[in-house]
Design a protein around this motif. Structure first.
Motif, PDB file in Angstrom:
ATOM      1  N   GLU A  84       0.842  -1.199   0.000  1.00 53.04           N
ATOM      2  CA  GLU A  84       0.000   0.000   0.000  1.00 53.04           C
ATOM      3  C   GLU A  84       0.878   1.250   0.000  1.00 53.04           C
ATOM      4  O   GLU A  84       1.210   1.786   1.059  1.00 53.04           O
ATOM      5  CB  GLU A  84      -0.920   0.002   1.226  1.00 53.04           C
ATOM      6  N   GLU A  87      -0.200   4.227   2.204  1.00 58.72           N
ATOM      7  CA  GLU A  87       0.071   4.058   3.635  1.00 58.72           C
ATOM      8  C   GLU A  87       1.542   4.324   3.935  1.00 58.72           C
ATOM      9  O   GLU A  87       1.872   4.948   4.939  1.00 58.72           O
ATOM     10  CB  GLU A  87      -0.323   2.659   4.100  1.00 58.72           C
ATOM     11  N   GLU A  90       2.096   8.148   3.753  1.00 59.98           N
ATOM     12  CA  GLU A  90       1.485   8.832   4.879  1.00 59.98           C
ATOM     13  C   GLU A  90       2.257   8.582   6.168  1.00 59.98           C
ATOM     14  O   GLU A  90       2.431   9.478   6.987  1.00 59.98           O
ATOM     15  CB  GLU A  90       0.013   8.470   4.989  1.00 59.98           C
ATOM     16  N   ALA A  91       2.754   7.358   6.349  1.00 62.49           N
ATOM     17  CA  ALA A  91       3.585   7.063   7.523  1.00 62.49           C
ATOM     18  C   ALA A  91       4.915   7.815   7.428  1.00 62.49           C
ATOM     19  O   ALA A  91       5.409   8.353   8.419  1.00 62.49           O
ATOM     20  CB  ALA A  91       3.820   5.559   7.637  1.00 62.49           C
TER      21      ALA A  91
END
Length: 129
Positions: A84, A87, A90-91
């Motif tokens: 992903e 994800e 964003e992390a």
């Protein structure tokens, strides 16, 4: 948008120009697949980056570091970003200033507000939402 406005915008969004161009030069030297992945991440980040130029410069430099090391070690791209990519990005962004990154700030605000409503102390001063 004039060149002066673009220059000011770039300085605000991505930090000092010298650091930006150094990052771009590093990303261009990556093997093609890694470069393609970095360019895709960069495009995504350009929509969600914090407004703090120093954090942005550090973020892009760290992105280059990560992919340079992965390329040197032969680490597959999926081992870096996982299944992903959103994800992952964003992390990754959460490691940098939240000052202008509205979604992160709003997530924190929501989390703190719910914790406060549940009677839990968050370590920050509760403010009305």
């Amino acid at each position: 948008m004039s060149d002066v406005e673009k220059s000011g915008f770039l300085a605000k969004v991505i930090g000092p120009k010298k650091r930006w161009w150094a990052y771009k030069a590093r990303s261009r030297r990556l093997p093609e697949d890694y470069r393609t992945a970095v360019e895709a991440i960069e495009r995504y980040l350009m929509h969600f980056v914090p407004t703090d130029g120093e954090s942005n410069a550090a973020m892009f430099e760290d992105l280059a570091d990560l992919f340079e090391q992965a390329a040197a070690n032969g680490t597959p791209i999926r081992e870096i970003v996982g299944e992903e990519p959103v994800e992952f990005v964003e992390a990754f962004v959460q490691n940098y200033s939240e000052g202008g990154y509205v979604p992160a700030r709003e997530r924190k605000r929501l989390t703190d507000a719910v914790a406060g409503a549940a009677g839990e102390r968050t370590g920050t001063q509760d403010k009305a939402v």
